[in-house]
Enzyme design. Sequence first.
Site, PDB file in Angstrom:
ATOM      1  N   SER A   1       2.716  -3.101 -38.165  1.00 53.19           N
ATOM      2  CA  SER A   1       1.490  -2.303 -38.040  1.00 53.19           C
ATOM      3  C   SER A   1       0.275  -3.153 -37.679  1.00 53.19           C
ATOM      4  CB  SER A   1       1.224  -1.539 -39.340  1.00 53.19           C
ATOM      5  OG  SER A   1       1.006  -2.438 -40.414  1.00 53.19           O
TER       6      SER A   1
ATOM      7  N   CYS B   1      -4.327  10.290 -30.885  1.00 53.40           N
ATOM      8  CA  CYS B   1      -2.868  10.298 -30.805  1.00 53.40           C
ATOM      9  C   CYS B   1      -2.302   9.090 -31.547  1.00 53.40           C
ATOM     10  CB  CYS B   1      -2.424  10.288 -29.352  1.00 53.40           C
ATOM     11  SG  CYS B   1      -3.172  11.581 -28.333  1.00 53.40           S
TER      12      CYS B   1
ATOM     13  N   GLU C   1      -3.154  13.490 -41.839  1.00 49.85           N
ATOM     14  CA  GLU C   1      -3.983  12.314 -42.155  1.00 49.85           C
ATOM     15  C   GLU C   1      -3.585  11.665 -43.472  1.00 49.85           C
ATOM     16  OE1 GLU C   1      -8.011  11.995 -40.938  1.00 49.85           O
ATOM     17  OE2 GLU C   1      -7.989  14.042 -40.168  1.00 49.85           O
ATOM     18  N   GLY C   2      -2.285  11.597 -43.674  1.00 50.50           N
ATOM     19  CA  GLY C   2      -1.741  10.977 -44.884  1.00 50.50           C
ATOM     20  C   GLY C   2      -1.311  12.024 -45.881  1.00 50.50           C
ATOM     21  N   THR C   3      -0.006  12.159 -46.103  1.00 54.37           N
ATOM     22  CA  THR C   3       0.507  13.137 -47.059  1.00 54.37           C
ATOM     23  C   THR C   3       0.023  12.820 -48.475  1.00 54.37           C
ATOM     24  OG1 THR C   3       2.503  11.859 -47.523  1.00 54.37           O
ATOM     25  CG2 THR C   3       2.599  13.414 -45.664  1.00 54.37           C
ATOM     26  N   SER C   4       0.186  13.781 -49.367  1.00 54.52           N
ATOM     27  CA  SER C   4      -0.187  13.533 -50.766  1.00 54.52           C
ATOM     28  C   SER C   4       0.600  12.365 -51.339  1.00 54.52           C
ATOM     29  CB  SER C   4       0.058  14.791 -51.608  1.00 54.52           C
ATOM     30  OG  SER C   4      -0.899  15.788 -51.322  1.00 54.52           O
TER      31      SER C   4
ATOM     32  N   GLY D   1       5.541   8.895 -38.520  1.00 60.48           N
ATOM     33  CA  GLY D   1       4.431   9.689 -39.022  1.00 60.48           C
ATOM     34  C   GLY D   1       3.665   8.865 -40.033  1.00 60.48           C
ATOM     35  N   SER D   2       4.043   9.013 -41.309  1.00 59.33           N
ATOM     36  CA  SER D   2       3.421   8.186 -42.347  1.00 59.33           C
ATOM     37  C   SER D   2       3.771   6.712 -42.171  1.00 59.33           C
ATOM     38  CB  SER D   2       3.878   8.671 -43.733  1.00 59.33           C
ATOM     39  OG  SER D   2       3.480  10.002 -43.961  1.00 59.33           O
TER      40      SER D   2
ATOM     41  N   TRP E   1       2.098  15.765 -32.942  1.00 58.42           N
ATOM     42  CA  TRP E   1       1.123  16.306 -33.887  1.00 58.42           C
ATOM     43  C   TRP E   1      -0.310  15.972 -33.485  1.00 58.42           C
ATOM     44  CZ3 TRP E   1       4.276  19.460 -35.709  1.00 58.42           C
ATOM     45  CH2 TRP E   1       5.538  19.098 -36.213  1.00 58.42           C
TER      46      TRP E   1
END
Length: 405
Positions: A184, A128, A389-392, A135-136, A162
Amino acid sequence: MGEFTLELNDDQKQVRDWLHGFAADVMRPAAAEWDEREETPWPIIQEAAKIGIYSLDFYAQQFFDPTGLGIPMAMEELFWGDAGIALSIVGTGLAAVGVLANGTEEQIGTWVPQMYGDANDVKVAAFCSSEPDAGSDVASMRTRAVYDQATDEWVLNGTKTWATNGGIANVHVVVAVVDPELGSKGHASFIVPPNTPGLSQGQKFQKHGIRASHTAEVVLEDVRIPGHCLLGGKEKLDERLARAREKAKAGGGERVKNAAMATFEASRPAVGAMAVGTARAAYEVALDYAKTRVQFGRPIIENQGVAFQLADMATQIDAARLLVWRASWMATAGKPFTAAEGSMSKLYASEVAKQVTGQAIQILGGNGYTREYPVERMHRDAAIYTIFEGTSEIQRMVISRALAK
């Protein structure tokens, strides 16, 4: 450290063929049903557990394959079978990687077996990280973990979204903020044990693809967990936070490990392998169709427009696999991703999956647009690879930053 090779050894070929048989004989016949039901395929997971595919031992064997090719080879074959069912089978692995990347040996030995259960009592786990507003952008995470020194407990509050297996998992791995001022760098990962009060499932998402995989929100309301459920331990966390604060005061400095990103960095080539499996499945359907579909007195593969598409599809799939295998070997060999090779493999393979599955629909024409043929489902499934798991776009950012160093 093994040398990089493009040839699977006999043991790997045996495992590949075994997985391929399970994918062809068990997963594919059930794929359309579970896609339509949009439910976790517990009977298929149990079948996988009975023969040893869904187990800690199996994934450990593949993970510690000295060539680095065990995991990508396994992912490709299972996702060739069906992406939704495969994600239900391997989704627990992301939570397991979260523990392996951040936990102590004792924590790994305690919690990872509980994520899988056994063949008679199958369990799943959830990782989670994402949130409704984060998100990103992991720095915007709001879920908080506050240490209660009097009881040696961490108190978690927030909402995750998600989450694969979220709410139905036996063990949840939750990334939370312990020091908001550090962004972060102030995150940590926690184990939420089974049946912990305060953790509940929120909205279950109805998805475009991978519908046999359960995806939901996880709500954390005053969730109290023992101090030993902090992955890595409090001493290690305090040392890491102290370094981050010193670097912040100094105005920059070296990269400090982030709990969520450590998990994603380890799993990106595996996601690329999933995309390769889906792309290969759609390509094979399109190739078989092109050889048998007759129009204007000849198979459509004899038309250059179709043949060239298939040539491009085959080339792109092979190129994607090579990038995935290289990144997987580098990770196993301890070679740093100085040019973001892990992100490269995930980026290219996921884009290829979307393109190849779309081309497969085009080659099948109207048939490809119907649920009578599997490429329609494969195209829907492939859309997720450029997102989770990480957009393009995030992968391109990671790659460009690596190039700019």
